[in-house]
Design an enzyme around this catalytic site. Structure first.
Site, PDB file in Angstrom:
ATOM      1  N   GLY A 199       0.675  -1.331  -0.040  1.00  0.00           N
ATOM      2  CA  GLY A 199      -0.046   0.050   0.080  1.00  0.00           C
ATOM      3  C   GLY A 199       0.954   1.309   0.215  1.00  0.00           C
ATOM      4  O   GLY A 199       2.057   1.294  -0.224  1.00  0.00           O
ATOM      5  N   TYR A 200       0.324   2.623   0.183  1.00  0.00           N
ATOM      6  CA  TYR A 200       0.930   3.788   0.072  1.00  0.00           C
ATOM      7  C   TYR A 200       1.214   3.690  -1.240  1.00  0.00           C
ATOM      8  O   TYR A 200       2.575   4.131  -1.449  1.00  0.00           O
ATOM      9  CB  TYR A 200       1.850   4.077   1.099  1.00  0.00           C
ATOM     10  CG  TYR A 200       1.789   5.434   1.616  1.00  0.00           C
ATOM     11  CD1 TYR A 200       0.931   5.979   2.342  1.00  0.00           C
ATOM     12  CD2 TYR A 200       2.988   6.292   0.986  1.00  0.00           C
ATOM     13  CE1 TYR A 200       0.794   7.267   2.754  1.00  0.00           C
ATOM     14  CE2 TYR A 200       2.921   7.592   1.379  1.00  0.00           C
ATOM     15  CZ  TYR A 200       1.864   8.095   1.908  1.00  0.00           C
ATOM     16  OH  TYR A 200       1.954   9.552   2.464  1.00  0.00           O
ATOM     17  N   LEU A 201       0.288   3.554  -2.252  1.00  0.00           N
ATOM     18  CA  LEU A 201       0.667   3.516  -3.436  1.00  0.00           C
ATOM     19  C   LEU A 201       1.291   4.780  -4.398  1.00  0.00           C
ATOM     20  O   LEU A 201       0.947   5.819  -3.928  1.00  0.00           O
ATOM     21  CB  LEU A 201      -0.395   2.942  -4.403  1.00  0.00           C
ATOM     22  CG  LEU A 201      -1.152   1.840  -3.810  1.00  0.00           C
ATOM     23  CD1 LEU A 201      -2.362   1.373  -4.655  1.00  0.00           C
ATOM     24  CD2 LEU A 201      -0.462   0.634  -3.968  1.00  0.00           C
ATOM     25  N   HIS A 202       2.267   4.551  -5.108  1.00  0.00           N
ATOM     26  CA  HIS A 202       2.958   5.269  -6.002  1.00  0.00           C
ATOM     27  C   HIS A 202       2.977   5.123  -7.474  1.00  0.00           C
ATOM     28  O   HIS A 202       2.646   4.084  -7.509  1.00  0.00           O
ATOM     29  CB  HIS A 202       4.354   5.841  -5.510  1.00  0.00           C
ATOM     30  CG  HIS A 202       5.404   4.840  -5.294  1.00  0.00           C
ATOM     31  ND1 HIS A 202       5.475   3.603  -6.293  1.00  0.00           N
ATOM     32  CD2 HIS A 202       5.817   4.054  -4.121  1.00  0.00           C
ATOM     33  CE1 HIS A 202       6.505   2.826  -5.752  1.00  0.00           C
ATOM     34  NE2 HIS A 202       6.659   2.868  -4.559  1.00  0.00           N
ATOM     35  N   HIS A 260       4.129   1.297  -8.193  1.00  0.00           N
ATOM     36  CA  HIS A 260       3.212   0.462  -8.112  1.00  0.00           C
ATOM     37  C   HIS A 260       2.213   0.452  -9.234  1.00  0.00           C
ATOM     38  O   HIS A 260       1.903  -0.569  -9.725  1.00  0.00           O
ATOM     39  CB  HIS A 260       2.267   0.633  -6.687  1.00  0.00           C
ATOM     40  CG  HIS A 260       3.054   0.542  -5.674  1.00  0.00           C
ATOM     41  ND1 HIS A 260       3.320   1.585  -4.663  1.00  0.00           N
ATOM     42  CD2 HIS A 260       3.715  -0.594  -4.725  1.00  0.00           C
ATOM     43  CE1 HIS A 260       3.836   1.124  -3.462  1.00  0.00           C
ATOM     44  NE2 HIS A 260       4.279  -0.041  -3.739  1.00  0.00           N
ATOM     45  N   GLN A 270       7.127  -9.946   7.706  1.00  0.00           N
ATOM     46  CA  GLN A 270       8.696  -9.527   7.053  1.00  0.00           C
ATOM     47  C   GLN A 270       9.433  -8.561   7.647  1.00  0.00           C
ATOM     48  O   GLN A 270      10.420  -7.852   7.146  1.00  0.00           O
ATOM     49  CB  GLN A 270       8.297  -9.483   5.558  1.00  0.00           C
ATOM     50  CG  GLN A 270       7.502  -7.815   5.320  1.00  0.00           C
ATOM     51  CD  GLN A 270       7.075  -7.940   3.834  1.00  0.00           C
ATOM     52  OE1 GLN A 270       6.252  -8.687   3.377  1.00  0.00           O
ATOM     53  NE2 GLN A 270       7.750  -7.171   2.983  1.00  0.00           N
ATOM     54  N   GLY A 287       8.334  -5.758  -8.880  1.00  0.00           N
ATOM     55  CA  GLY A 287       9.024  -4.636  -9.318  1.00  0.00           C
ATOM     56  C   GLY A 287      10.573  -4.982  -9.441  1.00  0.00           C
ATOM     57  O   GLY A 287      11.045  -5.755  -8.276  1.00  0.00           O
ATOM     58  N   LYS A 335      12.743  -3.021  -8.656  1.00  0.00           N
ATOM     59  CA  LYS A 335      13.425  -2.338  -7.522  1.00  0.00           C
ATOM     60  C   LYS A 335      13.653  -3.048  -6.533  1.00  0.00           C
ATOM     61  O   LYS A 335      14.868  -2.648  -5.717  1.00  0.00           O
ATOM     62  CB  LYS A 335      12.130  -1.349  -7.070  1.00  0.00           C
ATOM     63  CG  LYS A 335      12.058  -0.914  -5.649  1.00  0.00           C
ATOM     64  CD  LYS A 335      13.073   0.445  -5.599  1.00  0.00           C
ATOM     65  CE  LYS A 335      13.353   1.004  -4.148  1.00  0.00           C
ATOM     66  NZ  LYS A 335      12.393   0.523  -3.093  1.00  0.00           N
ATOM     67  N   SER A 388       9.561   5.079  -3.640  1.00  0.00           N
ATOM     68  CA  SER A 388       9.282   4.167  -2.512  1.00  0.00           C
ATOM     69  C   SER A 388       8.372   4.753  -1.563  1.00  0.00           C
ATOM     70  O   SER A 388       8.505   5.932  -1.265  1.00  0.00           O
ATOM     71  CB  SER A 388      10.791   3.927  -2.025  1.00  0.00           C
ATOM     72  OG  SER A 388      10.658   3.204  -0.688  1.00  0.00           O
TER      73      SER A 388
HETATM   74  P1  AMP Z   1       5.980  -2.472  -1.710  1.00  0.00           P
HETATM   75  O1  AMP Z   1       4.675  -1.935  -1.475  1.00  0.00           O
HETATM   76  O2  AMP Z   1       7.190  -1.484  -1.569  1.00  0.00           O
HETATM   77  O3  AMP Z   1       6.123  -3.848  -1.064  1.00  0.00           O
HETATM   78  O4  AMP Z   1       6.203  -2.802  -3.160  1.00  0.00           O
HETATM   79  C1  AMP Z   1       5.238  -3.667  -4.031  1.00  0.00           C
HETATM   80  C2  AMP Z   1       5.775  -3.960  -5.288  1.00  0.00           C
HETATM   81  O5  AMP Z   1       6.087  -2.805  -5.843  1.00  0.00           O
HETATM   82  C3  AMP Z   1       7.176  -4.690  -5.373  1.00  0.00           C
HETATM   83  O6  AMP Z   1       7.198  -5.614  -6.208  1.00  0.00           O
HETATM   84  C4  AMP Z   1       8.116  -3.668  -5.733  1.00  0.00           C
HETATM   85  O7  AMP Z   1       9.321  -4.210  -6.181  1.00  0.00           O
HETATM   86  C5  AMP Z   1       7.217  -2.839  -6.547  1.00  0.00           C
HETATM   87  N1  AMP Z   1       7.983  -1.409  -6.445  1.00  0.00           N
HETATM   88  C6  AMP Z   1       8.178  -0.603  -5.288  1.00  0.00           C
HETATM   89  N2  AMP Z   1       8.831   0.229  -6.000  1.00  0.00           N
HETATM   90  C7  AMP Z   1       8.867   0.448  -7.164  1.00  0.00           C
HETATM   91  C8  AMP Z   1       9.355   1.259  -8.194  1.00  0.00           C
HETATM   92  N3  AMP Z   1       9.894   2.497  -7.978  1.00  0.00           N
HETATM   93  N4  AMP Z   1       9.265   1.058  -9.496  1.00  0.00           N
HETATM   94  C9  AMP Z   1       8.487  -0.283  -9.799  1.00  0.00           C
HETATM   95  N5  AMP Z   1       8.217  -1.115  -9.182  1.00  0.00           N
HETATM   96  C10 AMP Z   1       8.117  -0.739  -7.355  1.00  0.00           C
END
Ligand code: AMP
Length: 287
Positions: A31-34, A37, A64, A152, A154, A190
């Site tokens: 969550g806290y999508l950007h 995501h 985690q 991602g 990332k 992020s």
């Molecule tokens: P998170 O919410 O941080 O656990 O990320 C969820 C998914 O989004 C994971 O597969 C991350 O690798 C991907 N992700 C996070 N940041 C980015 C980014 N800047 N560009 C592409 N994918 C991302």
């Protein structure tokens, strides 16, 4: 768009979709999508087609996080996330309140552990992290029954570990790794960037600069490559020059096996983690 809270309800919905011949694409998130995501969401849609079912999971997975880490302060904004998902054409948000109902009662006792790719880097800095990741991702796969799951680049090591789990445990799905989405100055998007104060935010471009400078050095060296010690020393100095930054690790390794290399040539992968105060940022890229 539907918001589903329980694993059983999602399994029912996914089973119906599959019976109707719809392909399912899953995008796991905390969550806290950007925009990073959302780029995964668009990739999922592209892959499953207009008739497909795009599922985004939003769950800050407690297993985690180590007890010392930022679980409690991890940013959350479900209303904003759900508006962004709706705009992006998501079909289903899976937002469980708890996936380990048994933990409180002592009846949660099953974990998925990858034992090879998790040894270094994030696994070394965060010893219980990947056990939580593989466990929750296995659970999400069992709930959403996806044909494809989009992760991602990332989180390079995470993607490699999940890919290995998919192969080893015969999950009937294809993993898609989508490119890292960046700010115009190179900083990878992020959810944790919001914790950076203006000085830290300005200095955080060092993760990107380190990559680009290392890449230039490796390309310039040509076939012979560059000794890894030389590049690590260079990166340590680059990060040390930023008053708010503290290097956690910088590694050069084979992109699939994640085995560290002695000599860095074109195609070798690079990853680093840098602390800014208590905020820890990671990034990676190909040399
Ligand atoms: P998170 O919410 O941080 O656990 O990320 C969820 C998914 O989004 C994971 O597969 C991350 O690798 C991907 N992700 C996070 N940041 C980015 C980014 N800047 N560009 C592409 N994918 C991302």
């Amino acid at each position: 768009m539907r918001v589903v809270k329980s694993p059983k309800a999602l399994q029912r919905l996914a089973t119906q979709a599959r019976q109707a011949g719809r392909r399912i694409g899953l995008v796991p998130t905390m969550g806290y999508l950007h925009a990073g995501h959302l780029s995964l969401v668009h990739e999922a849609r592209r892959r499953v087609g207009a008739d497909g079912l795009v599922v985004v999971s939003i769950y800050v997975n407690p297993t985690q996080f180590a007890p010392t880490e930022d679980l409690a302060r991890y940013p959350r904004d479900f209303r904003r996330d759900s508006a962004l998902c709706r705009e992006a054409g998501v079909d289903v948000i899976f937002a469980p309140t708890d996936l380990y109902g048994g933990r409180a009662t002592g009846r949660y006792s099953t974990y998925v552990v990858e034992e090879q790719l998790t040894a270094g880097m994030e696994g070394a800095s965060r010893p219980t992290h990947f056990r939580g990741v593989t466990t929750v991702v296995a659970k999400l796969f069992n709930c959403a029954l996806p044909d494809i799951a989009v992760f991602g680049a990332k989180d390079w090591q995470q993607a490699a570990v999940v890919q290995r789990m998919v192969e080893n445990l015969d999950f009937p799905l294809k993993l898609i790794i989508a490119p890292t989405h960046r700010e115009s100055d190179g900083l990878a998007l992020s959810s944790r960037n919001k914790f950076l104060d203006p000085q830290q935010r300005a200095q955080a471009t060092v993760l990107w600069r380190a990559q680009k400078l290392a890449q230039a050095r490796v390309r310039q060296a040509g076939r012979g490559g560059v000794p890894v010690a030389e590049l690590k020393a260079f990166i340590a100095a680059l990060v040390a020059a930023e008053s708010a930054a503290r290097l956690d690790y910088a590694e050069f390794f084979d992109p699939k096996s994640l085995v560290p290399v002695e000599t860095v040539v074109k195609g070798v992968h690079f990853a680093l983690a840098v602390f800014f105060g208590s905020t820890r940022l990671i990034d990676n890229g190909r040399m």
